[in-house]
Design a protein around this motif. Structure first.
Motif, PDB file in Angstrom:
ATOM      1  N   ARG A 105     -10.919  12.617  14.293  1.00  0.00           N
ATOM      2  CA  ARG A 105     -10.228  14.110  14.161  1.00  0.00           C
ATOM      3  C   ARG A 105      -8.715  14.125  13.533  1.00  0.00           C
ATOM      4  NH1 ARG A 105     -12.308  18.741  14.712  1.00  0.00           N
ATOM      5  NH2 ARG A 105     -13.249  18.340  16.755  1.00  0.00           N
ATOM      6  N   GLN A 106      -8.233  13.126  13.883  1.00  0.00           N
ATOM      7  CA  GLN A 106      -6.680  12.734  13.271  1.00  0.00           C
ATOM      8  C   GLN A 106      -6.886  12.689  11.615  1.00  0.00           C
ATOM      9  OE1 GLN A 106      -5.422   9.383  15.555  1.00  0.00           O
ATOM     10  NE2 GLN A 106      -4.095  10.677  16.777  1.00  0.00           N
ATOM     11  N   ASN A 107      -7.973  12.145  11.174  1.00  0.00           N
ATOM     12  CA  ASN A 107      -8.136  11.908   9.837  1.00  0.00           C
ATOM     13  C   ASN A 107      -8.424  13.268   9.170  1.00  0.00           C
ATOM     14  OD1 ASN A 107      -7.390   9.226   9.214  1.00  0.00           O
ATOM     15  ND2 ASN A 107      -9.470   8.564  10.106  1.00  0.00           N
ATOM     16  N   HIS A 108      -9.218  13.860   9.637  1.00  0.00           N
ATOM     17  CA  HIS A 108      -9.713  15.214   9.327  1.00  0.00           C
ATOM     18  C   HIS A 108      -8.439  16.325   9.169  1.00  0.00           C
ATOM     19  CE1 HIS A 108     -12.634  18.962   9.953  1.00  0.00           C
ATOM     20  NE2 HIS A 108     -12.302  18.804   8.528  1.00  0.00           N
ATOM     21  N   ILE A 109      -7.488  16.289  10.271  1.00  0.00           N
ATOM     22  CA  ILE A 109      -6.389  16.974  10.288  1.00  0.00           C
ATOM     23  C   ILE A 109      -5.539  16.599   9.111  1.00  0.00           C
ATOM     24  CG2 ILE A 109      -4.253  17.529  11.398  1.00  0.00           C
ATOM     25  CD1 ILE A 109      -5.902  17.164  14.344  1.00  0.00           C
ATOM     26  N   ILE A 110      -5.217  15.294   8.857  1.00  0.00           N
ATOM     27  CA  ILE A 110      -4.546  14.739   7.806  1.00  0.00           C
ATOM     28  C   ILE A 110      -5.112  15.018   6.339  1.00  0.00           C
ATOM     29  CG2 ILE A 110      -3.718  12.855   6.408  1.00  0.00           C
ATOM     30  CD1 ILE A 110      -3.272  11.424   9.173  1.00  0.00           C
ATOM     31  N   ILE A 112      -4.206  21.632   1.956  1.00  0.00           N
ATOM     32  CA  ILE A 112      -3.269  22.607   1.977  1.00  0.00           C
ATOM     33  C   ILE A 112      -1.925  22.395   0.981  1.00  0.00           C
ATOM     34  CG2 ILE A 112      -1.711  24.125   3.257  1.00  0.00           C
ATOM     35  CD1 ILE A 112      -3.771  23.298   5.714  1.00  0.00           C
ATOM     36  N   ILE A 113      -1.453  21.192   1.071  1.00  0.00           N
ATOM     37  CA  ILE A 113      -0.357  21.032   0.279  1.00  0.00           C
ATOM     38  C   ILE A 113      -0.724  21.002  -1.208  1.00  0.00           C
ATOM     39  CG2 ILE A 113       1.314  19.224  -0.392  1.00  0.00           C
ATOM     40  CD1 ILE A 113       1.521  18.338   2.547  1.00  0.00           C
ATOM     41  N   SER A 134       3.260  26.146   2.528  1.00  0.00           N
ATOM     42  CA  SER A 134       2.291  26.882   3.130  1.00  0.00           C
ATOM     43  C   SER A 134       1.406  25.929   4.405  1.00  0.00           C
ATOM     44  CB  SER A 134       1.085  27.098   2.185  1.00  0.00           C
ATOM     45  OG  SER A 134       1.622  27.963   1.366  1.00  0.00           O
ATOM     46  N   LEU A 135       1.904  24.702   4.408  1.00  0.00           N
ATOM     47  CA  LEU A 135       1.495  23.834   5.382  1.00  0.00           C
ATOM     48  C   LEU A 135       2.067  24.482   7.030  1.00  0.00           C
ATOM     49  CD1 LEU A 135      -0.114  21.382   6.053  1.00  0.00           C
ATOM     50  CD2 LEU A 135       2.176  20.146   6.168  1.00  0.00           C
ATOM     51  N   SER A 136       1.187  24.782   7.792  1.00  0.00           N
ATOM     52  CA  SER A 136       1.216  25.080   8.964  1.00  0.00           C
ATOM     53  C   SER A 136       0.431  24.691   9.947  1.00  0.00           C
ATOM     54  CB  SER A 136       1.667  26.772   9.154  1.00  0.00           C
ATOM     55  OG  SER A 136       0.200  27.356   8.999  1.00  0.00           O
ATOM     56  N   ILE A 137       0.731  24.576  11.317  1.00  0.00           N
ATOM     57  CA  ILE A 137      -0.249  24.203  12.406  1.00  0.00           C
ATOM     58  C   ILE A 137      -1.451  25.213  12.548  1.00  0.00           C
ATOM     59  CG2 ILE A 137      -0.606  23.644  14.856  1.00  0.00           C
ATOM     60  CD1 ILE A 137       1.247  21.525  13.199  1.00  0.00           C
ATOM     61  N   ARG A 138      -1.125  26.498  12.263  1.00  0.00           N
ATOM     62  CA  ARG A 138      -2.186  27.563  12.137  1.00  0.00           C
ATOM     63  C   ARG A 138      -3.229  27.227  11.100  1.00  0.00           C
ATOM     64  NH1 ARG A 138       0.179  32.903  13.092  1.00  0.00           N
ATOM     65  NH2 ARG A 138      -0.142  32.495  15.203  1.00  0.00           N
ATOM     66  N   GLU A 139      -2.620  27.137   9.775  1.00  0.00           N
ATOM     67  CA  GLU A 139      -3.500  26.932   8.898  1.00  0.00           C
ATOM     68  C   GLU A 139      -4.453  25.680   8.937  1.00  0.00           C
ATOM     69  OE1 GLU A 139      -5.185  27.647   4.914  1.00  0.00           O
ATOM     70  OE2 GLU A 139      -3.780  29.037   6.199  1.00  0.00           O
ATOM     71  N   ILE A 140      -3.667  24.628   9.308  1.00  0.00           N
ATOM     72  CA  ILE A 140      -4.325  23.298   9.633  1.00  0.00           C
ATOM     73  C   ILE A 140      -5.695  23.603  10.577  1.00  0.00           C
ATOM     74  CG2 ILE A 140      -4.509  20.997  10.667  1.00  0.00           C
ATOM     75  CD1 ILE A 140      -1.404  20.913   9.655  1.00  0.00           C
ATOM     76  N   PHE A 155      -3.150  13.781  -3.790  1.00  0.00           N
ATOM     77  CA  PHE A 155      -2.023  13.004  -3.472  1.00  0.00           C
ATOM     78  C   PHE A 155      -0.764  13.017  -4.499  1.00  0.00           C
ATOM     79  CE2 PHE A 155      -4.805  10.392  -0.807  1.00  0.00           C
ATOM     80  CZ  PHE A 155      -4.429  10.179   0.329  1.00  0.00           C
ATOM     81  N   THR A 156      -1.114  13.587  -5.178  1.00  0.00           N
ATOM     82  CA  THR A 156       0.226  13.921  -6.249  1.00  0.00           C
ATOM     83  C   THR A 156       0.922  15.039  -5.741  1.00  0.00           C
ATOM     84  OG1 THR A 156      -1.076  15.229  -7.696  1.00  0.00           O
ATOM     85  CG2 THR A 156      -1.054  12.892  -8.218  1.00  0.00           C
ATOM     86  N   SER A 157       0.188  16.039  -5.065  1.00  0.00           N
ATOM     87  CA  SER A 157       1.180  17.154  -4.567  1.00  0.00           C
ATOM     88  C   SER A 157       2.121  16.802  -3.410  1.00  0.00           C
ATOM     89  CB  SER A 157      -0.041  18.097  -4.036  1.00  0.00           C
ATOM     90  OG  SER A 157      -0.796  18.414  -5.050  1.00  0.00           O
ATOM     91  N   VAL A 158       1.424  15.719  -2.624  1.00  0.00           N
ATOM     92  CA  VAL A 158       2.516  15.293  -1.603  1.00  0.00           C
ATOM     93  C   VAL A 158       3.505  14.402  -2.225  1.00  0.00           C
ATOM     94  CG1 VAL A 158       2.747  13.686   0.278  1.00  0.00           C
ATOM     95  CG2 VAL A 158       0.795  15.244   0.058  1.00  0.00           C
ATOM     96  N   LEU A 159       3.098  13.489  -3.132  1.00  0.00           N
ATOM     97  CA  LEU A 159       4.430  12.857  -4.004  1.00  0.00           C
ATOM     98  C   LEU A 159       5.438  13.511  -4.475  1.00  0.00           C
ATOM     99  CD1 LEU A 159       1.950   9.809  -5.548  1.00  0.00           C
ATOM    100  CD2 LEU A 159       3.312   9.653  -3.776  1.00  0.00           C
TER     101      LEU A 159
END
Length: 192
Positions: A9-14, A20-21, A28-34, A101-105
């Motif tokens: 579940r944690q991996n799915h959330i991540i 989203i990012i 746009s990253l929010s708990i609701r969107e996740i 991953f580039t979006s996070v970086l």
């Protein structure tokens, strides 16, 4: 329906946070969107992560796993040049397979808002620089006169990787990172 484990579940959330990012940007990253994407309630997200910052720390932990795989791929018996080739190619190959991953970086907003996240990303950057510096120190180089020069060469190589990945991302992933990496290796070999 089988219940999935906490780790799954944690991996799915991540995974969904990364998506989203990548698709909509960090703002746009929010708990609701996740929770909408994962298909569980917002309170259920909080059973796995304390807050959004904790989810980002989970994403950064993925980068730490990347470092472990990177180190394993380098090999001890190879020459420094072969290890540098592996170092550069490993980065490009991984990102080519995982462009999200580039979006996070490149979302510097993520790291500027939190001292904890800034410290974590700086630790990751420092670790990569140390890995590369150790490789460079393992061989006789043209710039091997001082530790400072070796560290600066490591920074140049890391900067090349970052700039090439940024260019790839901004061109909508229109060229092969691996091919560009192989072209750069020839230049790096001349420098060493």
């Amino acid at each position: 329906m089988a219940r999935i484990s906490t780790e799954e579940r944690q991996n799915h959330i991540i995974d969904e946070a990364i998506n989203i990012i990548h698709e909509q940007g960090f703002q746009s990253l929010s708990i609701r969107e996740i929770s909408d994407r994962v298909g569980i309630s917002e309170p259920a997200i909080y059973r796995h992560f304390l807050n959004k910052e904790d989810i980002i720390l989970g994403i950064l932990s993925r980068f730490s796993q990347f470092d472990e795989k990177l180190i394993a791929s380098l090999g001890d018996s190879d020459t420094p040049i072969e290890r540098i080739v592996r170092f550069v190619n490993f980065h490009f190959s991984f990102l080519e397979k995982n462009p999200e991953f580039t979006s996070v970086l490149f979302s510097e907003d993520i790291f500027s808002q939190s001292p904890i996240l800034r410290e974590k990303i700086m630790m990751i950057i420092g670790k990569r620089r140390r890995i590369l510096t150790e490789i460079l120190n393992g061989g006789k180089t043209k710039v091997h006169d001082s530790d400072y020069e070796v560290k600066e060469l490591a920074t140049l190589i890391l900067g090349y990787i970052r700039l090439t990945v940024l260019e790839w991302r901004l061109s909508n992933f229109s060229f092969s990172l691996t091919t560009r990496g192989n072209q750069a290796i020839h230049i790096i070999e001349k420098m060493i």
